[in-house]
Design an enzyme around this catalytic site. Structure first.
Site, PDB file in Angstrom:
ATOM      1  N   ASP A  11       0.870  -1.165   0.000  1.00 24.37           N
ATOM      2  CA  ASP A  11       0.000   0.000   0.000  1.00 24.37           C
ATOM      3  C   ASP A  11       0.918   1.229   0.000  1.00 24.37           C
ATOM      4  O   ASP A  11       2.101   1.124   0.342  1.00 24.37           O
ATOM      5  CB  ASP A  11      -0.878  -0.038   1.258  1.00 24.37           C
ATOM      6  CG  ASP A  11      -1.662   1.234   1.451  1.00 24.37           C
ATOM      7  OD1 ASP A  11      -2.385   1.630   0.523  1.00 24.37           O
ATOM      8  OD2 ASP A  11      -1.541   1.847   2.532  1.00 24.37           O
ATOM      9  N   ASP A  13      -0.037   5.162   0.949  1.00 26.14           N
ATOM     10  CA  ASP A  13      -0.187   6.123   2.030  1.00 26.14           C
ATOM     11  C   ASP A  13      -0.374   5.422   3.370  1.00 26.14           C
ATOM     12  O   ASP A  13      -1.283   4.617   3.543  1.00 26.14           O
ATOM     13  CB  ASP A  13      -1.384   7.038   1.752  1.00 26.14           C
ATOM     14  CG  ASP A  13      -1.368   8.276   2.623  1.00 26.14           C
ATOM     15  OD1 ASP A  13      -0.290   8.616   3.137  1.00 26.14           O
ATOM     16  OD2 ASP A  13      -2.424   8.897   2.801  1.00 26.14           O
ATOM     17  N   THR A 106      -2.498   1.002  -4.504  1.00 36.48           N
ATOM     18  CA  THR A 106      -3.067   2.126  -3.769  1.00 36.48           C
ATOM     19  C   THR A 106      -4.523   2.378  -4.128  1.00 36.48           C
ATOM     20  O   THR A 106      -4.962   2.069  -5.240  1.00 36.48           O
ATOM     21  CB  THR A 106      -2.242   3.403  -4.041  1.00 36.48           C
ATOM     22  OG1 THR A 106      -2.847   4.515  -3.364  1.00 36.48           O
ATOM     23  CG2 THR A 106      -2.177   3.715  -5.537  1.00 36.48           C
ATOM     24  N   SER A 107      -5.257   2.977  -3.181  1.00 34.98           N
ATOM     25  CA  SER A 107      -6.639   3.378  -3.437  1.00 34.98           C
ATOM     26  C   SER A 107      -6.713   4.754  -4.073  1.00 34.98           C
ATOM     27  O   SER A 107      -7.801   5.201  -4.454  1.00 34.98           O
ATOM     28  CB  SER A 107      -7.433   3.380  -2.121  1.00 34.98           C
ATOM     29  OG  SER A 107      -7.523   2.083  -1.588  1.00 34.98           O
ATOM     30  N   LYS A 137     -10.221  -1.777  -2.484  1.00 34.41           N
ATOM     31  CA  LYS A 137     -10.104  -2.426  -1.189  1.00 34.41           C
ATOM     32  C   LYS A 137     -11.331  -2.064  -0.332  1.00 34.41           C
ATOM     33  O   LYS A 137     -11.797  -0.937  -0.414  1.00 34.41           O
ATOM     34  CB  LYS A 137      -8.841  -1.946  -0.467  1.00 34.41           C
ATOM     35  CG  LYS A 137      -7.552  -2.131  -1.266  1.00 34.41           C
ATOM     36  CD  LYS A 137      -6.400  -1.389  -0.569  1.00 34.41           C
ATOM     37  CE  LYS A 137      -5.158  -1.337  -1.413  1.00 34.41           C
ATOM     38  NZ  LYS A 137      -4.058  -0.565  -0.776  1.00 34.41           N
ATOM     39  N   ASP A 162      -1.405  -0.584   6.261  1.00 31.42           N
ATOM     40  CA  ASP A 162      -1.634   0.064   7.552  1.00 31.42           C
ATOM     41  C   ASP A 162      -3.113   0.167   7.886  1.00 31.42           C
ATOM     42  O   ASP A 162      -3.462   0.548   9.001  1.00 31.42           O
ATOM     43  CB  ASP A 162      -1.043   1.476   7.533  1.00 31.42           C
ATOM     44  CG  ASP A 162      -1.808   2.380   6.578  1.00 31.42           C
ATOM     45  OD1 ASP A 162      -2.368   3.390   7.031  1.00 31.42           O
ATOM     46  OD2 ASP A 162      -1.869   2.061   5.383  1.00 31.42           O
TER      47      ASP A 162
END
Length: 216
Positions: A11, A13, A106-107, A137, A162
């Site tokens: 991931d 951030d 990443t989102s 996600k 995270d």
């Protein structure tokens, strides 16, 4: 504890970088611009989710496309304003890996992810962003797509996350999960291994394997 894998999926951030201050600045301004009350905004989980999902939760469907374009502009514009910084251990781990053995998942949109990564000198060969998937996600689609792009069996991938949503996505993809307590407390994170950040780990690369170890 040692974990063996063929590919590592990160991931962005909260895992490789932190842009939490920027996220707070930009989304607070965005909520004000679109007339969202502080009470309604406080109920929404921002971290680890796509902007489309967040906007759809707060706004009428016909407003969502404009709202998503606006938050992307705000966040990209904020990158040079101290909007992103590296988290401990990030470069040490990434520099130890061949380019074809890791990916960023990443989102964020591709435009925003590339802006944040470039700002801290991370140039992944493989990047899966919100634009690349139909379901973000906690659906496993982003991580399964990353495994396909790298040509690795999902069961031989390790996910570093995270956020609870990202960890659920990794588990649903059949991957080993490593949680970092950079944005959530350990008891909130369901993973095979929980550490503080990437500086707690080392990666040893061999011909067909990456061995991840917890530093003593």
């Amino acid at each position: 504890m040692k974990i063996h894998a063929e590919a590592l999926l990160f991931d962005n951030d909260g895992t490789l970088v932190s842009s939490l201050e920027s996220v707070h600045r930009c989304w607070t301004r965005w909520a004000q611009e679109f007339g969202i009350t502080a009470e309604a905004f406080a109920q929404v989980e921002l971290h680890g989710r796509t902007a489309v999902e967040i906007a759809a939760e707060l706004l009428p469907a016909d407003v969502v496309p404009v709202a998503v374009a606006r938050i992307e502009d705000l966040e990209v514009e904020d990158v040079p304003n101290g909007g992103v910084h590296l988290l401990p251990g990030t470069m040490a781990v990434l520099d130890s890996l061949p380019a074809d053995r890791w990916a960023v998942v990443t989102s964020a949109t591709r435009r925003l992810a590339e802006a944040r990564l470039a700002a801290v000198g991370i140039l992944p060969k493989t990047l899966i962003a919100a634009d690349d998937v139909t379901r973000g996600k906690p659906d496993p689609e982003p991580y399964l797509l990353a495994a396909r792009r790298l040509g690795v069996d999902p069961a031989r991938c390790v996910v570093f996350e995270d956020a609870p949503a990202g960890l659920r996505a990794g588990r649903a993809a059949g991957m080993t999960t490593v949680a970092l307590t950079t944005t959530h407390q350990a008891h909130e994170l369901d993973a095979d291994l929980v550490v503080g950040n990437l500086s707690d780990l080392s990666a040893l690369v061999t011909a067909g394997n990456v061995e991840i170890s917890v530093r003593p």
